[in-house]
Design a protein around this motif. Structure first.
Motif, PDB file in Angstrom:
ATOM      1  N   GLY A   1      75.107   3.786  -4.512  1.00 32.18           N
ATOM      2  CA  GLY A   1      75.610   3.056  -5.734  1.00 32.18           C
ATOM      3  C   GLY A   1      76.197   1.582  -5.476  1.00 32.18           C
ATOM      4  N   CYS A   2      75.823   1.208  -4.343  1.00 30.59           N
ATOM      5  CA  CYS A   2      76.241  -0.069  -3.956  1.00 30.59           C
ATOM      6  C   CYS A   2      74.976  -1.077  -4.391  1.00 30.59           C
ATOM      7  N   LEU A   3      74.828  -1.462  -5.598  1.00 29.13           N
ATOM      8  CA  LEU A   3      73.740  -1.870  -6.223  1.00 29.13           C
ATOM      9  C   LEU A   3      73.345  -3.465  -5.721  1.00 29.13           C
ATOM     10  N   GLU A   4      74.673  -4.117  -5.850  1.00 27.78           N
ATOM     11  CA  GLU A   4      74.680  -5.483  -5.682  1.00 27.78           C
ATOM     12  C   GLU A   4      74.299  -6.031  -4.244  1.00 27.78           C
ATOM     13  N   GLU A   5      74.938  -5.058  -3.219  1.00 25.60           N
ATOM     14  CA  GLU A   5      74.918  -5.360  -1.931  1.00 25.60           C
ATOM     15  C   GLU A   5      73.346  -4.755  -1.570  1.00 25.60           C
ATOM     16  N   ALA A   6      72.671  -3.652  -2.295  1.00 23.46           N
ATOM     17  CA  ALA A   6      71.421  -3.328  -1.943  1.00 23.46           C
ATOM     18  C   ALA A   6      70.521  -4.229  -2.140  1.00 23.46           C
ATOM     19  N   LEU A   7      70.839  -5.172  -3.574  1.00 23.24           N
ATOM     20  CA  LEU A   7      69.961  -6.229  -3.919  1.00 23.24           C
ATOM     21  C   LEU A   7      70.092  -7.303  -2.860  1.00 23.24           C
ATOM     22  N   ASP A   8      71.245  -7.518  -2.389  1.00 18.74           N
ATOM     23  CA  ASP A   8      71.373  -8.852  -1.240  1.00 18.74           C
ATOM     24  C   ASP A   8      70.240  -8.429  -0.038  1.00 18.74           C
ATOM     25  N   ARG A   9      70.208  -7.082   0.425  1.00 17.43           N
ATOM     26  CA  ARG A   9      69.334  -6.508   1.391  1.00 17.43           C
ATOM     27  C   ARG A   9      67.778  -6.751   0.892  1.00 17.43           C
ATOM     28  N   CYS A  10      67.589  -6.729  -0.325  1.00 18.31           N
ATOM     29  CA  CYS A  10      66.227  -6.981  -0.584  1.00 18.31           C
ATOM     30  C   CYS A  10      65.994  -8.460  -0.915  1.00 18.31           C
ATOM     31  N   CYS A  11      66.872  -9.363  -1.097  1.00 19.21           N
ATOM     32  CA  CYS A  11      66.800 -10.710  -0.881  1.00 19.21           C
ATOM     33  C   CYS A  11      66.467 -11.105   0.656  1.00 19.21           C
ATOM     34  N   ASP A  12      67.233 -10.568   1.564  1.00 18.98           N
ATOM     35  CA  ASP A  12      67.214 -10.719   2.917  1.00 18.98           C
ATOM     36  C   ASP A  12      65.912 -10.403   3.373  1.00 18.98           C
ATOM     37  N   TYR A  13      65.259  -9.117   2.908  1.00 15.38           N
ATOM     38  CA  TYR A  13      63.842  -8.682   3.400  1.00 15.38           C
ATOM     39  C   TYR A  13      62.928  -9.860   2.875  1.00 15.38           C
ATOM     40  N   ILE A  14      62.832 -10.374   1.650  1.00 12.28           N
ATOM     41  CA  ILE A  14      61.940 -11.430   1.143  1.00 12.28           C
ATOM     42  C   ILE A  14      61.963 -12.692   2.035  1.00 12.28           C
ATOM     43  N   LYS A  15      63.324 -13.067   2.473  1.00  9.64           N
ATOM     44  CA  LYS A  15      63.536 -14.257   2.963  1.00  9.64           C
ATOM     45  C   LYS A  15      63.008 -14.074   4.412  1.00  9.64           C
ATOM     46  N   LYS A  16      63.216 -12.827   4.985  1.00 11.45           N
ATOM     47  CA  LYS A  16      62.596 -12.723   6.241  1.00 11.45           C
ATOM     48  C   LYS A  16      61.158 -12.592   6.463  1.00 11.45           C
ATOM     49  N   LEU A  17      60.533 -12.379   5.436  1.00  6.54           N
ATOM     50  CA  LEU A  17      59.032 -12.627   5.332  1.00  6.54           C
ATOM     51  C   LEU A  17      58.708 -13.958   5.258  1.00  6.54           C
ATOM     52  N   GLU A  18      59.498 -14.671   4.624  1.00  9.35           N
ATOM     53  CA  GLU A  18      59.375 -16.466   4.418  1.00  9.35           C
ATOM     54  C   GLU A  18      59.485 -16.775   6.027  1.00  9.35           C
ATOM     55  N   GLN A  19      60.505 -16.696   6.403  1.00  2.18           N
ATOM     56  CA  GLN A  19      60.951 -16.992   7.684  1.00  2.18           C
ATOM     57  C   GLN A  19      59.717 -16.719   8.731  1.00  2.18           C
ATOM     58  N   HIS A  20      58.993 -15.745   8.900  1.00  2.00           N
ATOM     59  CA  HIS A  20      58.087 -15.548   9.691  1.00  2.00           C
ATOM     60  C   HIS A  20      56.748 -15.779   9.182  1.00  2.00           C
ATOM     61  N   ASN A  21      56.804 -16.824   8.196  1.00  2.00           N
ATOM     62  CA  ASN A  21      55.433 -17.343   7.348  1.00  2.00           C
ATOM     63  C   ASN A  21      54.506 -16.249   7.241  1.00  2.00           C
ATOM     64  N   ILE A  22      54.954 -15.081   6.528  1.00  6.34           N
ATOM     65  CA  ILE A  22      54.104 -14.011   6.151  1.00  6.34           C
ATOM     66  C   ILE A  22      53.644 -14.458   4.617  1.00  6.34           C
ATOM     67  N   GLN A  23      52.285 -14.629   4.546  1.00  3.81           N
ATOM     68  CA  GLN A  23      51.791 -15.185   3.135  1.00  3.81           C
ATOM     69  C   GLN A  23      51.336 -14.412   2.370  1.00  3.81           C
ATOM     70  N   TYR A  24      51.907 -14.476   1.088  1.00  2.00           N
ATOM     71  CA  TYR A  24      51.569 -13.827  -0.059  1.00  2.00           C
ATOM     72  C   TYR A  24      50.093 -14.087  -0.320  1.00  2.00           C
ATOM     73  N   PRO A  25      49.321 -12.947  -1.000  1.00  2.00           N
ATOM     74  CA  PRO A  25      49.692 -11.655  -1.204  1.00  2.00           C
ATOM     75  C   PRO A  25      49.958 -10.971   0.149  1.00  2.00           C
ATOM     76  N   HIS A  26      50.826  -9.979   0.008  1.00  2.00           N
ATOM     77  CA  HIS A  26      51.235  -9.266   1.350  1.00  2.00           C
ATOM     78  C   HIS A  26      51.838  -7.819   0.811  1.00  2.00           C
ATOM     79  N   ARG A  27      51.583  -6.677   1.293  1.00  2.00           N
ATOM     80  CA  ARG A  27      52.121  -5.558   0.968  1.00  2.00           C
ATOM     81  C   ARG A  27      53.548  -5.428   0.997  1.00  2.00           C
TER      82      ARG A  27
END
Length: 144
Positions: free
Chosen positions: A88-114
């Motif tokens: 139920g720690c939704l705000e912290e879970a949301l932060d991990r989702c943002c980290d997840y997207i940022k990690k994709l960007e940091q590694h130059n994973i191009q959209y569209p990507h699964r």
């Protein structure tokens, strides 16, 4: 009483970059030609969004390859998200989702990507939970 609107971006938006809106006809599950036909009939315009311009593949055909290193980093973040979300720690879970997207960007994973889709689905789950909790809490307010 005013309603709420939440827009969830699947990627970082840079200053000056165009933001497009989904009319409910998503490139993940409807081929470009059919999307174009639906939008022309229903909204009277020819869509020029990146997904239509680039004829993005359907979700079942979308790129999913990652290096082992990036895959492991993403697995750690999604596991953290899942644990926090289940607690139920939704705000912290949301932060991990943002980290997840940022990690994709940091590694130059191009959209569209699964993995962008995985991250955005998780983000949407967090937002639905946060909004539901806020709505529930505001309905519990009583006046004496």
């Amino acid at each position: 009483q005013g309603g709420q609107m939440v827009l969830v971006a699947k990627r970082s938006i840079k200053k000056g970059q165009e933001v497009t809106n989904n009319y409910g006809v998503h490139h993940n599950n409807i081929p470009c030609s059919k999307r174009q036909s639906i939008l022309q009939r229903g909204y009277k315009f020819q869509c020029q969004c990146p997904a239509c311009q680039g004829d993005y593949p359907l979700l079942n055909k979308i790129e999913s390859g990652l290096s082992k290193k990036v895959g492991k980093e993403l697995d750690v973040l999604i596991a953290q998200y899942q644990k926090l979300f289940s607690e139920g720690c939704l705000e912290e879970a949301l932060d991990r989702c943002c980290d997840y997207i940022k990690k994709l960007e940091q590694h130059n994973i191009q959209y569209p990507h699964r993995n962008y889709e995985i991250g955005s689905i998780a983000m949407n789950s967090c937002w639905w939970g946060i909004i539901s909790r806020q709505t529930y809490m505001s309905s519990q307010v009583t006046t004496e």
